[in-house]
Scaffold this motif. Structure first.
Motif, PDB file in Angstrom:
ATOM      1  N   ASP A  36       0.819  -1.210   0.000  1.00 38.87           N
ATOM      2  CA  ASP A  36       0.000   0.000   0.000  1.00 38.87           C
ATOM      3  C   ASP A  36       0.856   1.265   0.000  1.00 38.87           C
ATOM      4  N   LEU A  37       1.981   1.236   0.709  1.00 39.85           N
ATOM      5  CA  LEU A  37       2.866   2.405   0.732  1.00 39.85           C
ATOM      6  C   LEU A  37       3.536   2.590  -0.628  1.00 39.85           C
ATOM      7  N   ARG A  38       3.985   1.494  -1.222  1.00 38.00           N
ATOM      8  CA  ARG A  38       4.664   1.580  -2.518  1.00 38.00           C
ATOM      9  C   ARG A  38       3.714   2.105  -3.591  1.00 38.00           C
ATOM     10  N   GLN A  39       2.474   1.618  -3.582  1.00 36.11           N
ATOM     11  CA  GLN A  39       1.512   2.078  -4.590  1.00 36.11           C
ATOM     12  C   GLN A  39       1.212   3.559  -4.415  1.00 36.11           C
ATOM     13  N   ALA A  40       1.041   3.999  -3.170  1.00 38.36           N
ATOM     14  CA  ALA A  40       0.706   5.401  -2.922  1.00 38.36           C
ATOM     15  C   ALA A  40       1.823   6.335  -3.363  1.00 38.36           C
ATOM     16  N   VAL A  41       3.060   6.011  -3.001  1.00 37.13           N
ATOM     17  CA  VAL A  41       4.164   6.896  -3.351  1.00 37.13           C
ATOM     18  C   VAL A  41       4.467   6.828  -4.847  1.00 37.13           C
ATOM     19  N   THR A  42       4.216   5.688  -5.477  1.00 35.08           N
ATOM     20  CA  THR A  42       4.394   5.580  -6.927  1.00 35.08           C
ATOM     21  C   THR A  42       3.401   6.475  -7.658  1.00 35.08           C
ATOM     22  N   LEU A  43       2.146   6.418  -7.246  1.00 32.73           N
ATOM     23  CA  LEU A  43       1.123   7.243  -7.885  1.00 32.73           C
ATOM     24  C   LEU A  43       1.400   8.730  -7.702  1.00 32.73           C
ATOM     25  N   ARG A  44       1.965   9.090  -6.541  1.00 33.40           N
ATOM     26  CA  ARG A  44       2.233  10.499  -6.260  1.00 33.40           C
ATOM     27  C   ARG A  44       3.510  10.990  -6.934  1.00 33.40           C
ATOM     28  N   GLU A  45       4.610  10.316  -6.684  1.00 35.53           N
ATOM     29  CA  GLU A  45       5.914  10.820  -7.104  1.00 35.53           C
ATOM     30  C   GLU A  45       6.246  10.501  -8.559  1.00 35.53           C
ATOM     31  N   ILE A  46       5.762   9.389  -9.050  1.00 32.98           N
ATOM     32  CA  ILE A  46       6.120   8.972 -10.407  1.00 32.98           C
ATOM     33  C   ILE A  46       5.010   9.301 -11.400  1.00 32.98           C
ATOM     34  N   GLU A  47       3.770   9.008 -11.021  1.00 27.00           N
ATOM     35  CA  GLU A  47       2.664   9.265 -11.935  1.00 27.00           C
ATOM     36  C   GLU A  47       2.106  10.677 -11.798  1.00 27.00           C
ATOM     37  N   GLY A  48       2.414  11.362 -10.696  1.00 19.24           N
ATOM     38  CA  GLY A  48       2.010  12.752 -10.543  1.00 19.24           C
ATOM     39  C   GLY A  48       0.552  12.969 -10.211  1.00 19.24           C
ATOM     40  N   LEU A  49      -0.121  11.956  -9.657  1.00 20.74           N
ATOM     41  CA  LEU A  49      -1.524  12.112  -9.294  1.00 20.74           C
ATOM     42  C   LEU A  49      -1.649  12.966  -8.035  1.00 20.74           C
ATOM     43  N   SER A  50      -2.779  13.641  -7.911  1.00 20.25           N
ATOM     44  CA  SER A  50      -3.055  14.421  -6.707  1.00 20.25           C
ATOM     45  C   SER A  50      -3.476  13.486  -5.581  1.00 20.25           C
ATOM     46  N   TYR A  51      -3.503  14.026  -4.346  1.00 18.27           N
ATOM     47  CA  TYR A  51      -3.939  13.207  -3.219  1.00 18.27           C
ATOM     48  C   TYR A  51      -5.386  12.754  -3.418  1.00 18.27           C
ATOM     49  N   GLU A  52      -6.216  13.631  -3.979  1.00 18.47           N
ATOM     50  CA  GLU A  52      -7.613  13.269  -4.216  1.00 18.47           C
ATOM     51  C   GLU A  52      -7.715  12.136  -5.225  1.00 18.47           C
ATOM     52  N   GLU A  53      -6.916  12.202  -6.272  1.00 16.57           N
ATOM     53  CA  GLU A  53      -6.946  11.157  -7.291  1.00 16.57           C
ATOM     54  C   GLU A  53      -6.437   9.830  -6.742  1.00 16.57           C
ATOM     55  N   ILE A  54      -5.381   9.890  -5.932  1.00 14.07           N
ATOM     56  CA  ILE A  54      -4.861   8.664  -5.319  1.00 14.07           C
ATOM     57  C   ILE A  54      -5.906   8.061  -4.383  1.00 14.07           C
ATOM     58  N   SER A  55      -6.614   8.933  -3.676  1.00 16.45           N
ATOM     59  CA  SER A  55      -7.683   8.466  -2.791  1.00 16.45           C
ATOM     60  C   SER A  55      -8.725   7.676  -3.570  1.00 16.45           C
ATOM     61  N   THR A  56      -9.045   8.152  -4.771  1.00 14.74           N
ATOM     62  CA  THR A  56     -10.012   7.455  -5.618  1.00 14.74           C
ATOM     63  C   THR A  56      -9.443   6.138  -6.135  1.00 14.74           C
ATOM     64  N   VAL A  57      -8.200   6.192  -6.618  1.00 14.91           N
ATOM     65  CA  VAL A  57      -7.568   4.996  -7.177  1.00 14.91           C
ATOM     66  C   VAL A  57      -7.445   3.898  -6.121  1.00 14.91           C
ATOM     67  N   MET A  58      -7.003   4.269  -4.924  1.00 16.45           N
ATOM     68  CA  MET A  58      -6.743   3.282  -3.880  1.00 16.45           C
ATOM     69  C   MET A  58      -7.951   3.026  -2.982  1.00 16.45           C
ATOM     70  N   ASN A  59      -9.032   3.779  -3.229  1.00 19.43           N
ATOM     71  CA  ASN A  59     -10.270   3.568  -2.485  1.00 19.43           C
ATOM     72  C   ASN A  59     -10.061   3.694  -0.974  1.00 19.43           C
ATOM     73  N   CYS A  60      -9.434   4.814  -0.581  1.00 20.92           N
ATOM     74  CA  CYS A  60      -9.204   5.063   0.836  1.00 20.92           C
ATOM     75  C   CYS A  60      -9.269   6.573   1.077  1.00 20.92           C
ATOM     76  N   PRO A  61      -9.448   7.008   2.334  1.00 21.32           N
ATOM     77  CA  PRO A  61      -9.538   8.442   2.623  1.00 21.32           C
ATOM     78  C   PRO A  61      -8.240   9.180   2.290  1.00 21.32           C
ATOM     79  N   ILE A  62      -8.367  10.484   2.017  1.00 19.04           N
ATOM     80  CA  ILE A  62      -7.194  11.295   1.691  1.00 19.04           C
ATOM     81  C   ILE A  62      -6.197  11.278   2.846  1.00 19.04           C
ATOM     82  N   GLY A  63      -6.703  11.276   4.084  1.00 20.27           N
ATOM     83  CA  GLY A  63      -5.810  11.227   5.238  1.00 20.27           C
ATOM     84  C   GLY A  63      -4.943   9.981   5.237  1.00 20.27           C
TER      85      GLY A  63
END
Length: 210
Positions: free
Chosen positions: A154-181
């Motif tokens: 879960d940590l690897r996917q989140a940081v990959t989506l943020r740092e490599i794919e450039g998704l916003s926190y809101e978009e990552i929240s949608t992709v990973m189906n979890c709260p922004i926090g």
């Protein structure tokens, strides 16, 4: 003069237009979506799975699933966010089915993919390249990859989506189906874990944190 009508939708809505055309039976429209996002989806899956033999198959399965579910897309989120979520879930499912854990291959560590040059931009070699600085940059890149692989999924996917794919926190929240926090917490923890592994190398070379 207003002899040329203004477009009713901004360019950002072009994906939604292609989705609507696909649902209406225009196969070419979906082909355009595949062409547009294929490389990004393959890169995302490659970061998750790290097995070059699986990436193309999982990417193909992602687009098949997306096509079958396209009538469910309502445009509440960006299309690529919706597609990324399908890709993440497809990769997870494939790994479970094959009982194969993500592994780093020698080829993935030294990928020739031109998109890969944007990965972990903070670790690019300094402008005055010397054999020593190039070697140091490679060591840092290897350390980052090793640290990434050591992260929980879960940590690897989140940081990959943020740092490599450039998704916003809101978009990552949608992709990973979890709260922004939760997204923020996972990215913070991932960055801290990676920094712990990489910081000694950077201290030796530049004194900077990645």
């Amino acid at each position: 003069m207003t002899d040329a009508p203004q477009p009713s939708n901004p360019p950002a809505d072009s994906d939604l237009m292609l989705v609507e055309r696909t649902v209406a039976g225009d196969q070419r429209a979906f082909e355009l979506l595949v062409i547009k996002y294929q490389r990004r989806i393959q890169r995302l899956i490659g970061r998750m799975v790290r097995d070059v033999d699986l990436v193309e198959d999982i990417a193909q399965e992602t687009f098949i699933r997306a096509y079958r579910a396209l009538h469910q897309f309502r445009g509440d989120a960006q299309f690529y966010t919706w597609l990324y979520r399908i890709a993440v879930n497809t990769a997870k499912k494939s790994l479970l089915e094959l009982k194969r854990d993500p592994t780093v291959s020698e080829g993935s560590l030294h990928s020739a993919d031109d998109d890969d040059e944007t990965s972990w931009r903070g670790n690019e070699p300094i402008s005055d390249e010397t054999p020593e600085s190039v070697l140091a940059a490679r060591e840092i890149a290897a350390a980052v990859n090793a640290a990434m692989e050591a992260l929980p999924d879960d940590l690897r996917q989140a940081v990959t989506l943020r740092e490599i794919e450039g998704l916003s926190y809101e978009e990552i929240s949608t992709v990973m189906n979890c709260p922004i926090g939760t997204v923020r917490s996972r990215i913070f923890r991932a960055r801290e874990a990676i920094s712990e592994k990489v910081k000694p190398l950077l201290d030796n070379q530049t004194g900077k944190r990645w």
